[in-house]
Design an enzyme around this catalytic site. Structure first.
Site, PDB file in Angstrom:
ATOM      1  CE  LYS A 143      -2.313  -1.115   3.706  1.00  0.00           C
ATOM      2  NZ  LYS A 143      -3.313  -1.135   4.793  1.00  0.00           N
ATOM      3  CD  GLU A 245      -5.750  -1.007   7.870  1.00  0.00           C
ATOM      4  OE1 GLU A 245      -6.063  -0.028   8.570  1.00  0.00           O
ATOM      5  OE2 GLU A 245      -4.826  -0.996   7.046  1.00  0.00           O
TER       6      GLU A 245
END
Length: 374
Positions: A143, A245
């Site tokens: 990412k 996350e």
């Protein structure tokens, strides 16, 4: 010097950890194998001239090298700054054979990573992280993202490095708070993915953050193992890897509300404490499992309450714009969170790692990390 291969789906890249002069010599040889016509180093302007020059010399022995300093500040993590970097980079004579080197922490790595993904629709990227957080977390992902004006990491894509070079000498002058912050992300991996490593980690953590290079290499290796376990078949982090996350929804909100003054790892630690309280309120975690979160964070010397000025309403408002929205169909009066139903066991209602939590319960979780309650 240790070397291993990172594999996320069909993507593979080298991951090296070393220190001392032999590490720099090996880096020069590794760069030489890229057959690059130019290197452009996007460097954290806060690094010392000596640190930047070390890497510039390594690259300069292989091909013409340009250094582009950039301010490593959460407010600078934007498309405007990426565009300004492109305006400085393209006139240097870069071609599709050129390589961008990200030299700095995770913030600089994200900006350089997104830049490399966009210029000419993709230039090669090398990560040389200079913080423990970057070495153990951000470079272990594809990412690359920057912030929008209303939230964190709203604008980005996926772009893999050709290799990551971890030169542990950069950590000698790292402030203790930066080390503690990084280890909060490692604690997340222990709680969410590898709880069998809990006792070993608890025994190694020190509130004074005084670690040997061997300790640091051990922590990094644990993070590689944990992230590889969930990303091996989920390189875009939409399935099993969503557990990475954990703590980030509330944590990112707190980080954003302080303008980045609350260190990223500390914010994630606080987000995990809130998530653990929420999970306990929902009957997913026991009191002992909730306490296990706090125990590791305290052993690490990390904060357990939000900074003054970060309000419950502000956090609630900010998480309504979290970038994980949409994995499941929205439900009025709830907030989407990643929760555990036991250490190492993400809660998967309906098969997805997203739990739609009533706002009243989310409030209880946030209140549990405010100074007045804690």
């Amino acid at each position: 010097m240790s070397e291993r291969e990172i594999r996320f789906g069909g993507v593979r890249y080298g991951f090296s950890v070393g220190h001392g002069p032999t590490s720099l010599s090996a880096l020069t040889r590794k760069l030489g194998g890229l057959d690059a016509d130019r290197f452009v180093i996007v460097a954290d302007a806060g690094l010392s001239e000596e640190q930047i020059d070390e890497i510039a010399r390594c690259a300069g022995e292989v091909a013409p090298t340009t250094v582009l300093p950039v301010l490593a500040d959460e407010k600078a993590k934007s498309l405007d700054v990426v565009n300004s970097l492109a305006e400085r980079l393209i006139p240097t004579g870069v071609t599709r054979r050129s390589v961008i080197i990200a030299l700095g922490g995770g913030l600089v790595g994200n900006m350089a990573g997104l830049l490399s993904a966009l210029v000419f629709r993709g230039l090669r990227l090398v990560h040389i992280p200079t913080t423990l957080l970057a070495m153990s977390d951000s470079v272990l992902s594809l990412k690359q993202a920057v912030n929008s004006s209303v939230g964190k990491n709203h604008l980005g894509t996926f772009h893999a490095p050709v290799f990551v070079w971890n030169h542990l000498d950069f950590l000698r002058t790292l402030p203790a708070d930066e080390t503690r912050s990084a280890l909060c992300e490692m604690i997340k991996n222990v709680l969410g993915i590898v709880p069998d490593r809990y006792a070993d980690v608890a025994a190694r953590l020190r509130a004074d953050a005084q670690y040997t290079p061997e300790d640091i290499a051990w922590f990094i290796d644990l993070c590689v193992d944990a992230k590889s376990a969930v990303m091996r078949d989920d390189l875009h982090e939409r399935g099993d890897a969503l557990v990475l996350e954990y703590g980030h929804t509330i944590g990112h909100a707190a980080e954003l509300l302080t303008g980045g003054e609350l260190r990223h790892g500390y914010a994630i630690g606080l987000g995990m404490l809130a998530a653990a309280r929420i999970a306990r309120e929902l009957g997913l975690l026991t009191a002992e499992e909730e306490a296990a979160h706090r125990e590791l964070l305290v052993l690490n010397g990390a904060p357990t309450v939000l900074p003054a000025g970060v309000t419950l309403e502000g956090v609630l408002r900010t998480i309504s714009l979290d970038n994980k929205r949409g994995y499941v169909k929205g439900t009025a009066g709830t907030r989407d969170l990643i929760l555990l139903e036991g250490l190492g066991k993400p809660h998967r209602p309906g098969g997805a790692q997203i739990t739609q939590v009533p706002e009243a319960v989310v409030r209880l979780g946030i209140e549990s990390i405010t100074a007045e309650v804690a």
